[in-house]
Motif scaffolding. Sequence first.
Motif, PDB file in Angstrom:
ATOM      1  N   ASN A   6      -4.727  -1.096   1.514  1.00 19.94           N
ATOM      2  CA  ASN A   6      -3.901  -0.135   2.262  1.00 19.94           C
ATOM      3  C   ASN A   6      -3.468   1.099   1.460  1.00 19.94           C
ATOM      4  OD1 ASN A   6      -4.013  -1.754   4.576  1.00 19.94           O
ATOM      5  ND2 ASN A   6      -2.202  -2.892   3.940  1.00 19.94           N
ATOM      6  N   GLN A   7      -3.690   1.158   0.156  1.00 21.55           N
ATOM      7  CA  GLN A   7      -3.252   2.331  -0.603  1.00 21.55           C
ATOM      8  C   GLN A   7      -3.953   3.603  -0.140  1.00 21.55           C
ATOM      9  OE1 GLN A   7      -3.745   1.117  -4.723  1.00 21.55           O
ATOM     10  NE2 GLN A   7      -1.553   0.697  -4.872  1.00 21.55           N
ATOM     11  N   ASP A  28      14.180  20.593   1.134  1.00 19.20           N
ATOM     12  CA  ASP A  28      13.850  20.077   2.461  1.00 19.20           C
ATOM     13  C   ASP A  28      12.411  19.558   2.547  1.00 19.20           C
ATOM     14  OD1 ASP A  28      12.653  22.556   2.202  1.00 19.20           O
ATOM     15  OD2 ASP A  28      13.018  23.154   4.266  1.00 19.20           O
ATOM     16  N   LYS A  29      11.803  19.252   1.399  1.00 18.31           N
ATOM     17  CA  LYS A  29      10.418  18.779   1.361  1.00 18.31           C
ATOM     18  C   LYS A  29      10.338  17.433   0.642  1.00 18.31           C
ATOM     19  CE  LYS A  29       8.278  23.380   1.350  1.00 18.31           C
ATOM     20  NZ  LYS A  29       9.020  23.868   2.410  1.00 18.31           N
ATOM     21  N   TRP A  30       9.209  16.753   0.816  1.00 20.25           N
ATOM     22  CA  TRP A  30       9.007  15.475   0.140  1.00 20.25           C
ATOM     23  C   TRP A  30       7.535  15.298  -0.203  1.00 20.25           C
ATOM     24  CZ3 TRP A  30       5.655  12.017   2.413  1.00 20.25           C
ATOM     25  CH2 TRP A  30       5.383  12.215   3.772  1.00 20.25           C
ATOM     26  N   ALA A  31       7.288  14.370  -1.125  1.00 18.04           N
ATOM     27  CA  ALA A  31       5.928  14.021  -1.524  1.00 18.04           C
ATOM     28  C   ALA A  31       5.902  12.556  -1.936  1.00 18.04           C
ATOM     29  CB  ALA A  31       5.470  14.903  -2.682  1.00 18.04           C
ATOM     30  N   ALA A  32       4.711  11.983  -1.972  1.00 19.45           N
ATOM     31  CA  ALA A  32       4.537  10.592  -2.393  1.00 19.45           C
ATOM     32  C   ALA A  32       3.385  10.523  -3.389  1.00 19.45           C
ATOM     33  CB  ALA A  32       4.237   9.715  -1.177  1.00 19.45           C
ATOM     34  N   LEU A  33       3.583   9.736  -4.441  1.00 17.16           N
ATOM     35  CA  LEU A  33       2.548   9.578  -5.457  1.00 17.16           C
ATOM     36  C   LEU A  33       2.276   8.101  -5.712  1.00 17.16           C
ATOM     37  CD1 LEU A  33       3.665  12.249  -8.091  1.00 17.16           C
ATOM     38  CD2 LEU A  33       1.870  12.466  -6.358  1.00 17.16           C
ATOM     39  N   GLU A  34       1.020   7.757  -5.764  1.00 21.18           N
ATOM     40  CA  GLU A  34       0.587   6.414  -6.149  1.00 21.18           C
ATOM     41  C   GLU A  34       0.068   6.492  -7.573  1.00 21.18           C
ATOM     42  OE1 GLU A  34      -0.259   2.654  -6.663  1.00 21.18           O
ATOM     43  OE2 GLU A  34       0.775   3.343  -4.855  1.00 21.18           O
ATOM     44  N   CYS A  35       0.733   5.813  -8.497  1.00 21.21           N
ATOM     45  CA  CYS A  35       0.389   5.854  -9.914  1.00 21.21           C
ATOM     46  C   CYS A  35      -0.675   4.818 -10.250  1.00 21.21           C
ATOM     47  CB  CYS A  35       1.627   5.587 -10.767  1.00 21.21           C
ATOM     48  SG  CYS A  35       2.957   6.757 -10.489  1.00 21.21           S
ATOM     49  N   GLY A  38       0.781  -1.230   0.000  1.00 22.67           N
ATOM     50  CA  GLY A  38       0.000   0.000   0.000  1.00 22.67           C
ATOM     51  C   GLY A  38       0.811   1.276   0.000  1.00 22.67           C
ATOM     52  N   ILE A  39       2.117   1.196   0.262  1.00 17.66           N
ATOM     53  CA  ILE A  39       2.963   2.400   0.221  1.00 17.66           C
ATOM     54  C   ILE A  39       2.966   2.927  -1.213  1.00 17.66           C
ATOM     55  CG2 ILE A  39       5.393   3.167   0.321  1.00 17.66           C
ATOM     56  CD1 ILE A  39       4.243   3.080   3.047  1.00 17.66           C
ATOM     57  N   PRO A  40       2.865   4.243  -1.420  1.00 18.65           N
ATOM     58  CA  PRO A  40       2.839   4.790  -2.774  1.00 18.65           C
ATOM     59  C   PRO A  40       4.075   4.411  -3.602  1.00 18.65           C
ATOM     60  CG  PRO A  40       2.096   6.426  -1.218  1.00 18.65           C
ATOM     61  CD  PRO A  40       2.628   5.271  -0.408  1.00 18.65           C
ATOM     62  N   ASP A  41       3.900   4.438  -4.910  1.00 18.33           N
ATOM     63  CA  ASP A  41       4.920   4.021  -5.864  1.00 18.33           C
ATOM     64  C   ASP A  41       6.161   4.905  -5.870  1.00 18.33           C
ATOM     65  OD1 ASP A  41       3.329   1.926  -6.980  1.00 18.33           O
ATOM     66  OD2 ASP A  41       2.219   3.437  -8.124  1.00 18.33           O
ATOM     67  N   LEU A  42       5.965   6.219  -5.733  1.00 20.62           N
ATOM     68  CA  LEU A  42       7.073   7.164  -5.892  1.00 20.62           C
ATOM     69  C   LEU A  42       7.192   8.077  -4.675  1.00 20.62           C
ATOM     70  CD1 LEU A  42       6.367   8.391  -9.542  1.00 20.62           C
ATOM     71  CD2 LEU A  42       7.970   6.604  -8.831  1.00 20.62           C
ATOM     72  N   PHE A  43       8.434   8.316  -4.274  1.00 18.81           N
ATOM     73  CA  PHE A  43       8.736   9.353  -3.293  1.00 18.81           C
ATOM     74  C   PHE A  43       9.602  10.387  -3.980  1.00 18.81           C
ATOM     75  CE2 PHE A  43       7.078   6.452  -0.240  1.00 18.81           C
ATOM     76  CZ  PHE A  43       6.656   7.239   0.809  1.00 18.81           C
TER      77      PHE A  43
END
Length: 97
Positions: free
Chosen positions: A62-63, A44-51, A34-39
């Motif tokens: 869990n996605q 000093d920042k971050w993001a997560a994307l689920e494709c 369920g953890i997103p595909d991309l970090f």
Amino acid sequence: MKESQFQAELIKDIHKLLGDEAVIMKVDAGYVQGIPDLFILHNDKWAALECKRSAKAPHRPNQDYYVEKLDGMSYAAFVYPENKEKILNELQRSLRS
């Protein structure tokens, strides 16, 4: 379009948007379900994307939980061809602010 093709195009688009200082990591899908595909790390920042290959593609167990949890920490979203431009705009605002 296959999800893997969409993801490869998306990674190129993110590099164009954020420049070479952005670090984009593909996550091992077998590590935590369920953890997103991309970090994406940017300064000093971050993001997560689920494709997803389309807006109608099913979500795996869990996605939704992880996208919602990570969005509360920084920025996370589901991205697919139909909303790609919107998500790229939000990603840019989130990581450059």
